[in-house]
Scaffold this motif. Structure first.
Motif, PDB file in Angstrom:
ATOM      1  N   LEU A 176      79.037  41.819  25.926  1.00 14.67           N
ATOM      2  CA  LEU A 176      78.903  43.182  27.010  1.00 14.67           C
ATOM      3  C   LEU A 176      77.656  42.571  27.488  1.00 14.67           C
ATOM      4  CD1 LEU A 176      79.091  46.105  23.834  1.00 14.67           C
ATOM      5  CD2 LEU A 176      80.783  45.215  26.269  1.00 14.67           C
ATOM      6  N   GLU A 177      76.606  41.803  26.657  1.00 22.78           N
ATOM      7  CA  GLU A 177      75.087  41.620  27.282  1.00 22.78           C
ATOM      8  C   GLU A 177      75.599  40.372  28.097  1.00 22.78           C
ATOM      9  OE1 GLU A 177      76.432  41.588  23.963  1.00 22.78           O
ATOM     10  OE2 GLU A 177      74.152  43.247  23.250  1.00 22.78           O
ATOM     11  N   SER A 178      75.788  39.909  28.309  1.00 23.70           N
ATOM     12  CA  SER A 178      76.720  38.737  29.339  1.00 23.70           C
ATOM     13  C   SER A 178      76.918  39.362  30.505  1.00 23.70           C
ATOM     14  CB  SER A 178      77.489  37.576  29.161  1.00 23.70           C
ATOM     15  OG  SER A 178      77.128  37.039  28.290  1.00 23.70           O
ATOM     16  N   LEU A 179      77.926  40.713  30.564  1.00 19.15           N
ATOM     17  CA  LEU A 179      78.084  40.730  30.897  1.00 19.15           C
ATOM     18  C   LEU A 179      77.405  42.645  32.082  1.00 19.15           C
ATOM     19  CD1 LEU A 179      81.942  41.980  30.158  1.00 19.15           C
ATOM     20  CD2 LEU A 179      81.462  40.310  31.808  1.00 19.15           C
ATOM     21  N   GLN A 180      76.593  42.861  31.399  1.00 20.25           N
ATOM     22  CA  GLN A 180      75.585  43.993  32.307  1.00 20.25           C
ATOM     23  C   GLN A 180      74.216  43.098  33.110  1.00 20.25           C
ATOM     24  OE1 GLN A 180      74.514  45.444  27.872  1.00 20.25           O
ATOM     25  NE2 GLN A 180      75.582  46.884  28.083  1.00 20.25           N
ATOM     26  N   ASP A 181      74.555  41.727  32.197  1.00 18.46           N
ATOM     27  CA  ASP A 181      73.510  41.237  32.827  1.00 18.46           C
ATOM     28  C   ASP A 181      74.387  40.677  34.428  1.00 18.46           C
ATOM     29  OD1 ASP A 181      71.297  41.320  31.130  1.00 18.46           O
ATOM     30  OD2 ASP A 181      71.570  39.681  29.652  1.00 18.46           O
ATOM     31  N   MET A 182      74.777  40.440  34.100  1.00 17.67           N
ATOM     32  CA  MET A 182      76.439  39.610  35.657  1.00 17.67           C
ATOM     33  C   MET A 182      75.839  41.036  35.889  1.00 17.67           C
ATOM     34  SD  MET A 182      79.349  37.159  34.177  1.00 17.67           S
ATOM     35  CE  MET A 182      78.845  35.676  33.638  1.00 17.67           C
ATOM     36  N   ALA A 183      76.155  42.042  35.854  1.00 16.86           N
ATOM     37  CA  ALA A 183      75.946  43.392  36.956  1.00 16.86           C
ATOM     38  C   ALA A 183      74.544  43.539  37.167  1.00 16.86           C
ATOM     39  CB  ALA A 183      76.898  44.589  36.432  1.00 16.86           C
ATOM     40  N   GLU A 184      73.921  42.895  36.843  1.00 20.65           N
ATOM     41  CA  GLU A 184      72.425  43.239  37.402  1.00 20.65           C
ATOM     42  C   GLU A 184      71.875  41.837  38.354  1.00 20.65           C
ATOM     43  OE1 GLU A 184      67.682  43.423  35.708  1.00 20.65           O
ATOM     44  OE2 GLU A 184      69.490  43.880  33.896  1.00 20.65           O
ATOM     45  N   VAL A 185      72.060  41.355  38.056  1.00 19.12           N
ATOM     46  CA  VAL A 185      71.636  40.339  38.666  1.00 19.12           C
ATOM     47  C   VAL A 185      72.930  39.442  39.766  1.00 19.12           C
ATOM     48  CG1 VAL A 185      70.505  38.233  38.557  1.00 19.12           C
ATOM     49  CG2 VAL A 185      70.752  38.858  36.521  1.00 19.12           C
ATOM     50  N   LEU A 186      73.820  39.694  39.448  1.00 21.20           N
ATOM     51  CA  LEU A 186      75.055  39.264  40.471  1.00 21.20           C
ATOM     52  C   LEU A 186      75.503  41.063  41.258  1.00 21.20           C
ATOM     53  CD1 LEU A 186      76.989  36.695  38.702  1.00 21.20           C
ATOM     54  CD2 LEU A 186      75.209  35.841  39.508  1.00 21.20           C
ATOM     55  N   GLY A 187      75.253  41.437  40.761  1.00 24.76           N
ATOM     56  CA  GLY A 187      75.569  42.366  41.031  1.00 24.76           C
ATOM     57  C   GLY A 187      76.775  43.029  40.783  1.00 24.76           C
ATOM     58  N   ASP A 212      83.510  47.225  36.597  1.00 21.23           N
ATOM     59  CA  ASP A 212      84.693  47.672  36.721  1.00 21.23           C
ATOM     60  C   ASP A 212      85.094  46.746  34.773  1.00 21.23           C
ATOM     61  OD1 ASP A 212      84.470  49.321  38.096  1.00 21.23           O
ATOM     62  OD2 ASP A 212      86.043  47.950  39.344  1.00 21.23           O
ATOM     63  N   LEU A 213      84.967  45.302  34.693  1.00 18.96           N
ATOM     64  CA  LEU A 213      85.121  44.658  34.027  1.00 18.96           C
ATOM     65  C   LEU A 213      84.596  44.749  32.559  1.00 18.96           C
ATOM     66  CD1 LEU A 213      86.979  42.790  32.779  1.00 18.96           C
ATOM     67  CD2 LEU A 213      85.094  40.878  33.691  1.00 18.96           C
ATOM     68  N   LEU A 214      83.480  45.424  32.537  1.00 14.27           N
ATOM     69  CA  LEU A 214      82.477  45.785  31.481  1.00 14.27           C
ATOM     70  C   LEU A 214      82.977  47.075  30.995  1.00 14.27           C
ATOM     71  CD1 LEU A 214      79.558  46.077  30.036  1.00 14.27           C
ATOM     72  CD2 LEU A 214      78.815  46.742  31.948  1.00 14.27           C
ATOM     73  N   ALA A 215      83.239  48.187  32.186  1.00 13.46           N
ATOM     74  CA  ALA A 215      83.969  49.363  31.528  1.00 13.46           C
ATOM     75  C   ALA A 215      85.046  49.437  30.832  1.00 13.46           C
ATOM     76  CB  ALA A 215      83.588  50.289  32.051  1.00 13.46           C
ATOM     77  N   TRP A 216      85.730  48.347  30.749  1.00 10.21           N
ATOM     78  CA  TRP A 216      87.626  47.995  30.877  1.00 10.21           C
ATOM     79  C   TRP A 216      87.020  47.967  29.641  1.00 10.21           C
ATOM     80  CZ3 TRP A 216      89.665  43.572  29.239  1.00 10.21           C
ATOM     81  CH2 TRP A 216      90.894  43.530  28.689  1.00 10.21           C
ATOM     82  N   VAL A 217      86.015  46.253  28.971  1.00 14.07           N
ATOM     83  CA  VAL A 217      86.303  46.600  27.691  1.00 14.07           C
ATOM     84  C   VAL A 217      85.520  46.774  26.625  1.00 14.07           C
ATOM     85  CG1 VAL A 217      84.439  44.333  26.207  1.00 14.07           C
ATOM     86  CG2 VAL A 217      85.665  44.074  28.606  1.00 14.07           C
ATOM     87  N   LEU A 218      84.067  48.144  26.989  1.00  9.77           N
ATOM     88  CA  LEU A 218      84.353  49.235  26.228  1.00  9.77           C
ATOM     89  C   LEU A 218      84.689  49.781  25.627  1.00  9.77           C
ATOM     90  CD1 LEU A 218      80.519  49.814  28.176  1.00  9.77           C
ATOM     91  CD2 LEU A 218      80.789  49.153  25.573  1.00  9.77           C
ATOM     92  N   GLN A 219      85.960  50.401  26.428  1.00  4.89           N
ATOM     93  CA  GLN A 219      87.209  51.185  26.389  1.00  4.89           C
ATOM     94  C   GLN A 219      87.735  50.231  25.016  1.00  4.89           C
ATOM     95  OE1 GLN A 219      89.849  51.356  29.228  1.00  4.89           O
ATOM     96  NE2 GLN A 219      88.199  52.008  31.104  1.00  4.89           N
ATOM     97  N   ASP A 220      88.186  49.434  24.489  1.00  9.09           N
ATOM     98  CA  ASP A 220      88.809  49.219  23.588  1.00  9.09           C
ATOM     99  C   ASP A 220      87.909  47.765  22.691  1.00  9.09           C
ATOM    100  OD1 ASP A 220      90.469  48.215  21.351  1.00  9.09           O
ATOM    101  OD2 ASP A 220      92.196  47.943  23.016  1.00  9.09           O
ATOM    102  N   GLU A 221      87.883  48.161  21.516  1.00 10.66           N
ATOM    103  CA  GLU A 221      86.707  47.688  21.287  1.00 10.66           C
ATOM    104  C   GLU A 221      87.210  45.505  20.289  1.00 10.66           C
ATOM    105  OE1 GLU A 221      84.212  47.102  16.642  1.00 10.66           O
ATOM    106  OE2 GLU A 221      85.610  48.519  17.261  1.00 10.66           O
TER     107      GLU A 221
END
Length: 292
Positions: A176-187, A212-221
Motif C-alpha cells: 500500500l505504501e509503495s502504491l501511494q508513493d507511486m501515485a504521488e511521485v509518478l502521478g 485506481d490500482l490502489l483503490a482496487w487493492v484496498l477493496q479486498d485485503e
C-alpha cells in the motif's frame, strides 16, 4: 537445435539452477538431472531446498549459502570447485542472483577461471512482464524499493522519467505504501500492473492507473497477500512536458542571461520546445514576484 540433450555434469563447474516459484511442474528435466548428479547443492535455505529435493526423490549434499554468509562461504565453495567438484547453486525460488544470493560466488568463479553454466528457468519478474501488456522490448529491473518512505520516494523520483518499463518486487506489508508513493511521485495516471502469487493457486494479474490500482487493492485485503511483482509503465512525455535536465539547464542559464535567451539555449541543448521552456521560466518569475 539439439533436442532433449541429456545434461552432462562436468567437474569443476558451477551450475546456476532455477527452481519453481510456485508450481512444481515448472522445473525442467535438465534442472532435475543436474540436481541429481552434482556433488554439492549450495542452497539459500537448506530446509526449503530439502523439501523440494524430497518431492523429486533426490538425495544430495546441501551447503548453506545465503546473504549473511556468502562472502565468507564463497571461498570454501570455490576451493571445492578447483579441487574438481561440481556444484549447483539454487535459491528458495526462481533464478539465483535475481534478488537472491549468488553474486559473490559467481564473481569469484569468473575471476578464478572456473566454469559457470547457467540453466534457463522460472523468474517471477520475467513471468510478470510477459503477461503485463506493457512494452517489453526495453525494461529495467529494480528489485525491491527501499523500506523507508524517504528512500522509496527518492528512488521513484530518480526513475520518474525513465522511459523503459520498470519491474519491482514488493512485500505484503509495504504494498500500500509503495502504491501511494507511486501515485504521488509518478502521478495517479501512471499505469501499473500488480502480478500476485504467479503460478500458484491464487494467481492474480491486474493492471490500472496507479490511483485506481490502489483503490482496487484496498477493496479486498486478500489482494495484498502473497509474493508480488509490480510492472510500471515507463515515462511517456507529452508535447508540453519538460525533462528535469532541461529545467536544470534553464535554471543555470537564467542566472547569467535574459530568460528569452536562456530558454532558447536550453531548448537547443535538450531538443525541447523553446516556448514551453519560456512559459515555464515566466511562471517561475511570476511566482518569485508574488512571494516578494
Amino acid at each position: 537445435m539439439n533436442h532433449d540433450q541429456q545434461a552432462e555434469i562436468s567437474a569443476s563447474t558451477l551450475y546456476i539452477v532455477p527452481t519453481p516459484i510456485g508450481n512444481l511442474g515448472d522445473i525442467t528435466r535438465r534442472a532435475l538431472t543436474v540436481l541429481q548428479q552434482v556433488d554439492v547443492i549450495a542452497a539459500e535455505d537448506t530446509r526449503h531446498t530439502g523439501l523440494l529435493l524430497q518431492h523429486f526423490a533426490i538425495n544430495a549434499r546441501l551447503f548453506a549459502l545465503h546473504d549473511h554468509n556468502e562472502q565468507q562461504k564463497a571461498e570454501q565453495l570455490l576451493a571445492r570447485l578447483q579441487e574438481g567438484m561440481s556444484i549447483a547453486l539454487v535459491s528458495d525460488a526462481g533464478t539465483p542472483l535475481i534478488n537472491d544470493p549468488g553474486y559473490h560466488l559467481v564473481r569469484r568463479c569468473r575471476e578464478a577461471g572456473v566454469r559457470v553454466v547457467p540453466l534457463p528457468g522460472p523468474c517471477a519478474a520475467i513471468a510478470a512482464l510477459s503477461a503485463a501488456g506493457l512494452p517489453s522490448d526495453r525494461f529495467c529491473y529494480e528489485g525491491f524499493l527501499p523500506a523507508k518512505t524517504k528512500g522509496r520516494k527518492d528512488t521513484l523520483r530518480m526513475l520518474a522519467e525513465e522511459p523503459r518499463t520498470l519491474i519491482f518486487y514488493e512485500s505484503t506489508h509495504r504494498l500500500l505504501e509503495s502504491l501511494q508513493d507511486m501515485a504521488e511521485v509518478l502521478g495517479p495516471a501512471r499505469y501499473v500492473v500488480l502480478a500476485r502469487e504467479l503460478t500458484k493457486t491464487w494467481e492474480s494479474i491486474h493492471g490500472a492507473p496507479v490511483a485506481d490500482l490502489l483503490a482496487w487493492v484496498l477493496q479486498d485485503e486478500n489482494r495484498r497477500k502473497g509474493e508480488m511483482v509490480l510492472i510500471v509503465e515507463g515515462f511517456r512525455p507529452d508535447e508540453e512536458s519538460l525533462p528535469a535536465a532541461a529545467l536544470h539547464t534553464l535554471s543555470l542559464l537564467r542566472a547569467e542571461l535574459p530568460l528569452k535567451k536562456a530558454a532558447q539555449l536550453a531548448a537547443e541543448i535538450h531538443g525541447v520546445k523553446k516556448n514551453a521552456l519560456y512559459r515555464y521560466g515566466l511562471e517561475l518569475e511570476n511566482d518569485s514576484d508574488n512571494q516578494g
